[in-house]
Design a protein around this motif. Structure first.
Motif, PDB file in Angstrom:
ATOM      1  N   THR A 199     -16.378  -2.310 -17.107  1.00  0.00           N
ATOM      2  CA  THR A 199     -15.229  -2.294 -16.216  1.00  0.00           C
ATOM      3  C   THR A 199     -15.132  -0.946 -15.516  1.00  0.00           C
ATOM      4  OG1 THR A 199     -13.783  -1.620 -18.048  1.00  0.00           O
ATOM      5  CG2 THR A 199     -13.872  -3.972 -17.516  1.00  0.00           C
ATOM      6  N   ILE A 200     -14.721  -0.987 -14.275  1.00  0.00           N
ATOM      7  CA  ILE A 200     -14.430   0.225 -13.528  1.00  0.00           C
ATOM      8  C   ILE A 200     -12.940   0.247 -13.216  1.00  0.00           C
ATOM      9  CG2 ILE A 200     -15.044  -0.841 -11.301  1.00  0.00           C
ATOM     10  CD1 ILE A 200     -15.977   2.005 -10.452  1.00  0.00           C
ATOM     11  N   SER A 201     -12.312   1.354 -13.523  1.00  0.00           N
ATOM     12  CA  SER A 201     -10.906   1.553 -13.211  1.00  0.00           C
ATOM     13  C   SER A 201     -10.807   2.612 -12.123  1.00  0.00           C
ATOM     14  CB  SER A 201     -10.139   2.022 -14.458  1.00  0.00           C
ATOM     15  OG  SER A 201     -10.255   1.084 -15.506  1.00  0.00           O
ATOM     16  N   ASN A 202      -9.823   2.468 -11.264  1.00  0.00           N
ATOM     17  CA  ASN A 202      -9.680   3.426 -10.181  1.00  0.00           C
ATOM     18  C   ASN A 202      -8.203   3.585  -9.832  1.00  0.00           C
ATOM     19  OD1 ASN A 202     -10.289   5.193  -8.091  1.00  0.00           O
ATOM     20  ND2 ASN A 202     -11.932   3.904  -7.276  1.00  0.00           N
ATOM     21  N   LYS A 203      -7.852   4.783  -9.430  1.00  0.00           N
ATOM     22  CA  LYS A 203      -6.509   5.076  -8.942  1.00  0.00           C
ATOM     23  C   LYS A 203      -6.638   5.574  -7.509  1.00  0.00           C
ATOM     24  CE  LYS A 203      -2.401   7.890  -9.833  1.00  0.00           C
ATOM     25  NZ  LYS A 203      -1.795   8.928 -10.732  1.00  0.00           N
ATOM     26  N   TRP A 204      -5.988   4.867  -6.589  1.00  0.00           N
ATOM     27  CA  TRP A 204      -5.995   5.252  -5.186  1.00  0.00           C
ATOM     28  C   TRP A 204      -4.641   5.853  -4.840  1.00  0.00           C
ATOM     29  CZ3 TRP A 204      -8.531   0.822  -1.828  1.00  0.00           C
ATOM     30  CH2 TRP A 204      -9.900   0.756  -2.111  1.00  0.00           C
ATOM     31  N   THR A 205      -4.664   7.093  -4.367  1.00  0.00           N
ATOM     32  CA  THR A 205      -3.448   7.779  -3.945  1.00  0.00           C
ATOM     33  C   THR A 205      -3.559   8.097  -2.459  1.00  0.00           C
ATOM     34  OG1 THR A 205      -3.268   8.784  -6.141  1.00  0.00           O
ATOM     35  CG2 THR A 205      -1.885   9.692  -4.404  1.00  0.00           C
ATOM     36  N   PHE A 206      -2.504   7.789  -1.713  1.00  0.00           N
ATOM     37  CA  PHE A 206      -2.520   7.919  -0.259  1.00  0.00           C
ATOM     38  C   PHE A 206      -1.587   9.039   0.191  1.00  0.00           C
ATOM     39  CE2 PHE A 206      -3.808   3.672  -1.287  1.00  0.00           C
ATOM     40  CZ  PHE A 206      -4.703   3.289  -0.303  1.00  0.00           C
ATOM     41  N   TYR A 207      -2.089   9.834   1.143  1.00  0.00           N
ATOM     42  CA  TYR A 207      -1.303  10.926   1.711  1.00  0.00           C
ATOM     43  C   TYR A 207      -1.373  10.852   3.235  1.00  0.00           C
ATOM     44  CZ  TYR A 207      -1.705  12.964  -2.977  1.00  0.00           C
ATOM     45  OH  TYR A 207      -1.667  13.180  -4.343  1.00  0.00           O
ATOM     46  N   LYS A 208      -0.251  11.157   3.870  1.00  0.00           N
ATOM     47  CA  LYS A 208      -0.186  11.225   5.331  1.00  0.00           C
ATOM     48  C   LYS A 208      -0.436  12.661   5.769  1.00  0.00           C
ATOM     49  CE  LYS A 208       1.293   9.756   9.517  1.00  0.00           C
ATOM     50  NZ  LYS A 208       0.722   8.635  10.290  1.00  0.00           N
ATOM     51  N   LYS A 209      -1.334  12.828   6.748  1.00  0.00           N
ATOM     52  CA  LYS A 209      -1.548  14.153   7.289  1.00  0.00           C
ATOM     53  C   LYS A 209      -0.315  14.598   8.054  1.00  0.00           C
ATOM     54  CE  LYS A 209      -6.555  13.573   7.924  1.00  0.00           C
ATOM     55  NZ  LYS A 209      -7.656  13.537   8.923  1.00  0.00           N
ATOM     56  N   ALA A 210       0.204  15.756   7.699  1.00  0.00           N
ATOM     57  CA  ALA A 210       1.399  16.280   8.344  1.00  0.00           C
ATOM     58  C   ALA A 210       1.057  17.567   9.090  1.00  0.00           C
ATOM     59  CB  ALA A 210       2.491  16.532   7.303  1.00  0.00           C
ATOM     60  N   ALA A 211       2.089  18.192   9.688  1.00  0.00           N
ATOM     61  CA  ALA A 211       1.880  19.430  10.424  1.00  0.00           C
ATOM     62  C   ALA A 211       1.435  20.551   9.488  1.00  0.00           C
ATOM     63  CB  ALA A 211       3.180  19.826  11.135  1.00  0.00           C
ATOM     64  N   ASN A 212       0.762  21.536  10.060  1.00  0.00           N
ATOM     65  CA  ASN A 212       0.309  22.708   9.296  1.00  0.00           C
ATOM     66  C   ASN A 212      -0.646  22.343   8.156  1.00  0.00           C
ATOM     67  OD1 ASN A 212       2.005  24.388  10.882  1.00  0.00           O
ATOM     68  ND2 ASN A 212       3.747  23.807   9.589  1.00  0.00           N
ATOM     69  N   LYS A 213      -1.389  21.239   8.354  1.00  0.00           N
ATOM     70  CA  LYS A 213      -2.379  20.781   7.386  1.00  0.00           C
ATOM     71  C   LYS A 213      -1.777  20.385   6.040  1.00  0.00           C
ATOM     72  CE  LYS A 213      -6.182  23.447   9.409  1.00  0.00           C
ATOM     73  NZ  LYS A 213      -7.274  24.420   9.152  1.00  0.00           N
ATOM     74  N   ASP A 214      -0.494  20.116   6.017  1.00  0.00           N
ATOM     75  CA  ASP A 214       0.151  19.636   4.796  1.00  0.00           C
ATOM     76  C   ASP A 214      -0.127  18.144   4.626  1.00  0.00           C
ATOM     77  OD1 ASP A 214       1.199  22.096   4.189  1.00  0.00           O
ATOM     78  OD2 ASP A 214       3.094  21.725   5.235  1.00  0.00           O
ATOM     79  N   LEU A 215       0.036  17.651   3.396  1.00  0.00           N
ATOM     80  CA  LEU A 215      -0.114  16.233   3.094  1.00  0.00           C
ATOM     81  C   LEU A 215       1.189  15.688   2.533  1.00  0.00           C
ATOM     82  CD1 LEU A 215      -3.645  16.197   1.384  1.00  0.00           C
ATOM     83  CD2 LEU A 215      -3.096  15.572   3.747  1.00  0.00           C
ATOM     84  N   LYS A 216       1.609  14.539   3.048  1.00  0.00           N
ATOM     85  CA  LYS A 216       2.827  13.888   2.587  1.00  0.00           C
ATOM     86  C   LYS A 216       2.457  12.668   1.755  1.00  0.00           C
ATOM     87  CE  LYS A 216       7.029  11.561   4.181  1.00  0.00           C
ATOM     88  NZ  LYS A 216       7.787  11.092   5.376  1.00  0.00           N
ATOM     89  N   TYR A 217       2.924  12.635   0.528  1.00  0.00           N
ATOM     90  CA  TYR A 217       2.614  11.524  -0.384  1.00  0.00           C
ATOM     91  C   TYR A 217       3.183  10.215   0.148  1.00  0.00           C
ATOM     92  CZ  TYR A 217       2.893   8.651  -4.645  1.00  0.00           C
ATOM     93  OH  TYR A 217       2.803   7.642  -5.566  1.00  0.00           O
TER      94      TYR A 217
END
Length: 272
Positions: A199-217
């Motif tokens: 079995t393969i388990s995986n966790k996918w986490t998504f972030y939105k690219k924001a201003a100043n190279k920040d990431l928004k969860y």
């Protein structure tokens, strides 16, 4: 019927907006991928106007592009969000009359389609097989596919993960977190492989690219799949009424499959 794994509802229904971001990114190469699949179909005598079913079709990137090449296509998926987006895309691309989408549990295809209705069934990008972590359920899924396929028809399992590759990568300690930029979204993957249960388990986490190279969860979900080696998939397919025909390393060259080097591109024909 076996209960639905919780992750299927979470990934494809409750958080379908997140999964849709991955599918949208894949549309960039969908037209070329469909052309390669069409070449494979023609190799086995499946020409324009043939009736094709794609199981786990998502928002239709493969079947819509196959319809543009002349095929009559149907797609089933359990996600209303993905199906509705596929209907919209078919209309935008001028193939609304050649593509049909159905919200359907693939374990119940026979409730939606007549026996022998299709010339071929497609399962693309590690779709459906292995989702239920149960060999008997996978046999049932392939039996349903056999029921709706005509005698002499074909099953294509394409771009599907191969246990031997994961085992090798696991032994070399090459399974580790990674990230992918999906236009304005960053996807972080954290996979693990258990060779004892395949079995393969995986966790996918998504972030939105924001201003100043920040990431928004944006959100996350986890999933777990049963993965198979070649002989295991052949045996499961045989139990479901399918005969192994061929396996390829990739769809571009159609070179013979080499264990431990690539995913699966498998061709089966109905057993009579």
């Amino acid at each position: 019927m076996n209960r639905q794994p919780r992750w299927i509802e979470e990934a494809f229904i409750e958080k379908a907006d997140l999964f849709l971001k991955v599918l949208e990114w894949q549309w960039e190469r969908a037209e070329e991928e469909a052309k390669l699949i069409a070449n494979l179909l023609r190799k086995y005598g499946i020409k324009d106007e043939a009736k094709l079913l794609e199981v786990g079709c998502g928002n239709g990137r493969i079947l819509i592009n196959l319809a543009k090449l002349g095929y009559r296509t149907w797609g089933v998926d359990i996600s209303p969000k993905l199906i509705n987006d596929g209907i919209k895309k078919a209309r935008e691309r001028g193939v609304e009359g050649k593509v049909e989408f159905v919200i359907c549990d693939v374990r119940e295809l026979s409730k939606f389609f007549k026996r022998g209705f299709f010339d071929a069934v497609l399962a693309v990008w590690t779709s459906i097989i292995g989702y239920y972590l149960n060999d008997d359920v996978d046999v049932r899924v392939l039996k349903e596919c056999r029921y709706v396929t005509k005698d002499g028809g074909h099953l294509f399992v394409l771009n599907t993960v191969n246990r031997d590759v994961l085992t090798l990568r696991h032994s070399l300690r090459c399974i580790f977190p990674s990230f992918e930029e999906l236009d304005d979204v960053v996807l972080v993957e954290k996979p693990t492989f258990d060779p004892l249960t395949s079995t393969i388990s995986n966790k996918w986490t998504f972030y939105k690219k924001a201003a100043n190279k920040d990431l928004k969860y944006l959100g996350e979900f986890e999933f777990k799949l049963r993965v198979y080696s070649l002989h295991e998939l052949i045996n499961i397919a045989k139990r479901a009424g399918w005969k192994y025909v061929a396996s390829y390393t990739d769809l571009t060259t159609l070179r013979d499959f080499v264990p431990s080097l690539s995913g699966f591109n498998l061709v089966f024909e109905t057993l009579t």
